[in-house]
Design a protein around this motif. Structure first.
Motif, PDB file in Angstrom:
ATOM      1  N   GLN A   2      36.642  28.967  45.260  1.00 59.97           N
ATOM      2  CA  GLN A   2      36.214  29.099  44.148  1.00 59.97           C
ATOM      3  C   GLN A   2      36.875  30.509  43.906  1.00 59.97           C
ATOM      4  OE1 GLN A   2      35.679  27.041  41.400  1.00 59.97           O
ATOM      5  NE2 GLN A   2      36.430  25.904  43.694  1.00 59.97           N
ATOM      6  N   HIS A   3      36.988  31.382  42.952  1.00 57.52           N
ATOM      7  CA  HIS A   3      37.201  32.649  42.627  1.00 57.52           C
ATOM      8  C   HIS A   3      35.202  33.452  42.654  1.00 57.52           C
ATOM      9  CE1 HIS A   3      35.982  31.094  38.296  1.00 57.52           C
ATOM     10  NE2 HIS A   3      35.115  32.262  37.998  1.00 57.52           N
ATOM     11  N   SER A   4      34.855  32.438  42.227  1.00 55.27           N
ATOM     12  CA  SER A   4      33.567  32.984  42.470  1.00 55.27           C
ATOM     13  C   SER A   4      33.204  33.858  43.765  1.00 55.27           C
ATOM     14  CB  SER A   4      32.058  32.350  42.491  1.00 55.27           C
ATOM     15  OG  SER A   4      32.388  30.888  42.503  1.00 55.27           O
ATOM     16  N   ASP A   5      33.338  33.374  45.028  1.00 54.57           N
ATOM     17  CA  ASP A   5      32.840  34.031  46.460  1.00 54.57           C
ATOM     18  C   ASP A   5      33.250  34.984  46.339  1.00 54.57           C
ATOM     19  OD1 ASP A   5      34.688  30.256  47.443  1.00 54.57           O
ATOM     20  OD2 ASP A   5      32.784  30.825  46.778  1.00 54.57           O
ATOM     21  N   ILE A   6      34.411  35.792  46.213  1.00 57.03           N
ATOM     22  CA  ILE A   6      34.330  37.219  46.460  1.00 57.03           C
ATOM     23  C   ILE A   6      34.018  38.157  45.328  1.00 57.03           C
ATOM     24  CG2 ILE A   6      35.828  38.715  48.115  1.00 57.03           C
ATOM     25  CD1 ILE A   6      36.467  36.768  49.052  1.00 57.03           C
ATOM     26  N   ARG A   7      34.034  39.099  44.860  1.00 53.04           N
ATOM     27  CA  ARG A   7      34.585  40.176  43.587  1.00 53.04           C
ATOM     28  C   ARG A   7      34.678  41.558  44.456  1.00 53.04           C
ATOM     29  NH1 ARG A   7      33.595  36.063  41.798  1.00 53.04           N
ATOM     30  NH2 ARG A   7      31.933  34.917  39.948  1.00 53.04           N
ATOM     31  N   MET A   8      35.540  41.961  43.587  1.00 51.73           N
ATOM     32  CA  MET A   8      35.557  43.354  44.188  1.00 51.73           C
ATOM     33  C   MET A   8      34.781  44.087  43.116  1.00 51.73           C
ATOM     34  SD  MET A   8      39.820  42.977  43.248  1.00 51.73           S
ATOM     35  CE  MET A   8      39.888  42.770  41.665  1.00 51.73           C
TER      36      MET A   8
END
Length: 323
Positions: A2-8
């Motif tokens: 899921q895109h919410s796993d990692i943030r820049m």
């Protein structure tokens, strides 16, 4: 994933001012920093042309940024990927090169302004990396006449006039016409060596697609396999046929080409060193050349469609919110 796993959040930008289309950037490195910060990111833009690229890589590795952003061509992306794998950082790519093969594979916009709009929507994708004698590569390593053609292209970097393009095509065809066979000993997974006489050989990180109009594109970046492409009797006429096949998406069955897969490959030669093209950069490497694949060893930011993920619900918020 899921895109919410990692943030820049904080970006260390390795900007290669010599990249093929860096001139399309609007303004100076300071302008790029400002644009990134207006999009909600903290950014360090390293465009230090007085320092070696190795020094700049060390600075990126030692920084507290969570993401290394490669602003340049495929060679810059490969160097930044080595930093990311070593340090556990994310990799992001602003494609500013001539071919931009990785950027295309990741579904990235090739126009900097469009890319800036796309950046908050990117999602993490785990991809394989290849290694040759410990050196990381993302696309392919080629030996034979290919490095010489790449070196000729490098001499024309920045020139887009028709005279320069025709001169390069003439040079490339002459190199192919004069390509000599050379002997290699090739050992794959079973450990049994095999002698080949080839004109050129490329070891690719995963397999290239066969699609109309797609040149050396890969939709699958995590299959966990190296692909060997061997040319053993290519002529100038054959190169035209092969080029047409690449454009039409029917090239991997060409009579001049042999395609095999492996998890590891060792190439031995009577020469102590060989010229290689590693992700577009020409250099000399000691033999034997030992290749291996590292499955899903790199996390890189990709367009949702290229990563098989749904787009974020609120891209502007997602770019700056803690996971």
């Amino acid at each position: 994933m899921q895109h919410s796993d990692i943030r820049m959040k904080k970006l260390y930008v390795l900007l290669n001012a010599k990249s093929g289309s860096v001139g399309t950037l609007a303004g100076s490195p300071d302008d790029l920093k400002r644009q990134l910060e207006q999009s909600g990111y903290e950014a360090i833009v390293d465009a230090d042309s007085d320092a070696s690229f190795a020094e700049r890589m060390d600075r990126a590795r030692a920084s507290d940024a969570d993401t290394v952003l490669a602003a340049g061509g495929d060679g810059t992306a490969t160097a930044a990927a080595a930093v990311a794998v070593d340090s556990g950082k994310l990799l992001a790519v602003l494609p500013l090169g001539t071919a931009n093969l990785l950027g295309r594979d990741l579904g990235l916009a090739l126009d900097p302004e469009t890319w800036l709009e796309q950046l908050p929507t990117l999602v993490p994708r785990q991809v394989d990396v290849g290694r040759v004698n410990g050196r990381l590569f993302l696309h392919k390593v080629a030996i034979g006449f290919v490095p010489a053609i790449a070196a000729g292209r490098e001499k024309l970097r920045g020139r887009k006039d028709i005279i320069a393009q025709l001169a390069f095509l003439g040079y490339a065809f002459r190199r192919i016409a004069r390509a000599r066979h050379f002997a290699i000993e090739l050992t794959r997974d079973d450990g049994r060596p095999h002698i080949d006489r080839v004109q050129a050989l490329a070891v690719a990180n995963n397999r290239y697609d066969e699609q109309l109009g797609h040149f050396f594109a890969r939709s699958q970046l995590d299959a966990g396999a190296l692909t060997l492409y061997t040319l053993d009797h290519l002529t100038v006429l054959g190169s035209l046929r092969l080029g047409l096949g690449v454009f039409l998406g029917r090239w991997q069955d060409d009579a001049a080409l042999t395609v095999k897969t492996a998890q590891s490959v060792t190439i031995r030669s009577r020469h102590r060193q060989l010229k290689v093209m590693l992700d577009g950069e020409v250099e000399t490497m000691d033999t034997p050349l030992h290749f291996e694949i590292q499955p899903r060893a790199l996390t890189v930011m990709a367009a949702p469609a290229a990563a098989g993920a749904p787009p974020p619900d609120d891209p502007a918020t997602d770019a700056t919110t803690d996971a």
